[in-house]
Design a protein around this motif. Structure first.
Motif, PDB file in Angstrom:
ATOM      1  N   LEU A 225       0.738  -1.375   0.240  1.00  0.00           N
ATOM      2  CA  LEU A 225      -0.011  -0.092   0.169  1.00  0.00           C
ATOM      3  C   LEU A 225       1.154   1.401  -0.236  1.00  0.00           C
TER       4      LEU A 225
ATOM      5  N   ALA B 151       1.792   1.796  -4.189  1.00  0.00           N
ATOM      6  CA  ALA B 151       0.868   2.532  -3.965  1.00  0.00           C
ATOM      7  C   ALA B 151       0.222   3.999  -4.340  1.00  0.00           C
ATOM      8  N   ALA B 152       0.543   4.028  -2.408  1.00  0.00           N
ATOM      9  CA  ALA B 152       0.203   5.756  -2.238  1.00  0.00           C
ATOM     10  C   ALA B 152       1.350   6.420  -3.169  1.00  0.00           C
TER      11      ALA B 152
ATOM     12  N   ALA C 101       0.094  -2.510  -6.224  1.00  0.00           N
ATOM     13  CA  ALA C 101      -1.392  -3.512  -5.485  1.00  0.00           C
ATOM     14  C   ALA C 101      -1.274  -4.578  -5.534  1.00  0.00           C
TER      15      ALA C 101
ATOM     16  N   TYR D  53      -4.591   5.774  -0.977  1.00  0.00           N
ATOM     17  CA  TYR D  53      -4.050   4.538  -0.205  1.00  0.00           C
ATOM     18  C   TYR D  53      -2.781   4.584   0.902  1.00  0.00           C
TER      19      TYR D  53
END
Length: 491
Positions: free
Chosen positions: A362, A365-366, A393, A456
């Protein structure tokens, strides 16, 4: 709190307390029967996964067909989860009154009705109404399957068999996304006509009738839960199930153990859930926390909106469908890993490892989405952040599928005392759906307002909190019979 360690004799023959030797003819016959009953019950999980994810491929078409803004679109997608909450809340009570099998049949009927109504919806309010009915079915199935499997399976097989519920959910997600992709490709797009003048997105919703009918038929052919039969005073039927399905070496003694733990002279009520920890039993708070964290890490933001999400960062519609199917395939395969390890490694260790892996995915992804330019559905990711977002992800999905996805349902199916299991499982699962609803409703709104990077990052924060929660509060009760766990939770 103490933990149970099997004796050397039990370890050698792979039998739990009170089970027949694993290689005896009786044990093999019982094992076949319990596998068959478990698979039939777990089909409720397949419908659970199918009906919650099949909307993925229809999101953009629904938005354009009914001219919806992001807030109304989010509510239309999320409203199913309100039905799930209600269905889950009452499922335990209905199961204690009617039995597990009749409630499974009820869920199957509701699935059929919802699929037909959603496919022929003529307005957004009409679609919302049918999705609420589908939510009732999903909520019921999400409670009944783990409760039934937990009660029918012997201790030495319960972790793996209970994980079949999550495997079925992941298969349902996979089949939903695969059918969405296939219909969209065959028709030339989700908005294009497919058969009999109906658009492909409508067929995506209608096809749910097929697994629902199969689930209903199989539900009529499985044995009733011995715990329910004992509550109703049907001793001979309960003994037959205990002897022929659970494989207990001494059915009479097992019957007495269950009878004692249930306190069958009084049916469970919400009063049984009361305690000194903010008004509820501590074990119920643990169950609620597990249910909440499973959703707050954002898994359903991936599976409800993945096709739209990947389109928004530059993927074509077909590539977005393909990416969603690939992610769902990973989800299925890694759930098989969880089934293999859940009884060998233990629930707690798997959950802790999963929290760490989810956090890393995460965060990746963030950071990637924080580099995005543009707004709304028209955003792009500069190189190399697109592939990094995809890897992050999918790492998240891998870690979730191998741990929190199936293990949370295993824990909920077995951690509560026999007497309160049905009603407590219903309450905990209702909270799972409440948080699912909040995440699903707020994801498109928050993504539009603050950007996917911050969204995210929020999911990553909850992944970190889930590690602390499990480490500090969750007991490890792998390998115990349900009756032994009832004694532990009262200490």
């Amino acid at each position: 709190m103490t933990t149970h360690k099997p004796s050397e004799a039990q370890s050698n023959d792979d039998s739990g307390p009170g089970d027949l030797p694993a290689n005896s003819a009786g044990a093999r016959s019982a094992r076949r029967k319990v596998y068959a009953a478990t698979v039939a019950a777990a089909l409720g999980g397949l419908l659970f996964g199918f009906d919650t994810s099949v909307i993925n491929g229809a999101v953009n078409s629904i938005q354009s067909t009914f001219s919806l803004d992001p807030a109304i679109l989010g509510f239309t997608i999320a409203i199913t989860l309100l039905g799930c909450t209600v269905g889950a809340w009452f499922a335990g009570q209905l199961a204690d009154v009617w039995g597990r099998r009749p409630v499974m049949v009820l869920a199957a009927c509701l699935f059929v009705i919802s699929s037909i109504g959603s496919g022929f919806a003529f307005a957004v309010w009409d679609l919302m109404a049918w999705r609420i009915i589908g939510g009732l079915a999903i909520g019921i199935a999400s409670v009944i399957a783990p409760a039934y499997i937990g009660e029918i399976a012997p201790a030495r097989l319960r972790g793996g068999l209970s994980s079949l519920q999550q495997l079925a959910i992941t298969l349902g997600i996979f089949l939903a996304l695969l059918s969405d992709a296939g219909m969209a490709r065959f028709a030339g797009g989700a908005d294009s006509q497919l058969w009999w003048g109906l658009d492909a997105w409508r067929w995506m919703l209608l096809v749910g009738v097929i697994p629902a009918v199969v689930y209903g038929i199989l539900s009529l052919r499985i044995p009733e839960s011995p715990q329910y039969l004992i509550r109703r005073g049907r001793k001979e039927e309960a003994l037959a199930v205990i002897a022929n399905v659970t494989g207990a070496a001494d059915p009479e003694q097992r019957y007495k153990d269950i009878e004692e733990s249930i306190e069958s002279e009084r049916r469970s009520t919400y009063r049984d859930l009361r305690g000194h920890a903010f008004g509820l039993q501590p074990i119920l708070w643990i169950g609620i926390g597990m249910a909440a964290f499973q959703q707050l890490v954002g898994i359903n933001a991936i599976f409800y909106y993945s096709t739209t999400l990947w389109q928004s960062v530059g993927f074509s519609q077909q590539d977005s469908f393909t990416t969603s199917v690939f992610t769902a395939t990973i989800n299925v395969l890694l759930t098989l890993v969880a089934i293999f390890f859940v009884d060998r490694v233990g629930r707690k260790k798997l959950l802790l490892a999963g929290s760490v892996g989810m956090f890393i995915g995460l965060v990746a992804a963030a950071i990637s989405f924080a580099q995005a330019s543009g707004s709304g559905t028209n955003i792009t990711l500069p190189a190399p952040w697109g592939p990094i977002a995809l890897l992050g992800a999918n790492l998240f999905v891998i870690c979730f599928a191998a741990t929190w996805g199936p293990v949370m349902w295993v824990v909920l199916g077995e951690v509560f005392p026999n007497k309160m299991r049905g009603i407590a499982l219903g309450v905990a699962t209702a909270f799972n759906w409440i948080f699912n609803f909040l995440v699903t409703l707020l994801f498109p709104i928050m993504s539009h307002a603050v950007g996917l990077g911050f969204v995210y990052a929020g999911f990553a924060f909850f992944a970190a909190l889930s590690f602390w929660f499990v480490k500090a509060l969750l007991p490890e009760v792998s390998g115990l019979e349900l009756e032994d766990k009832s004694k532990l939770t009262r200490r």
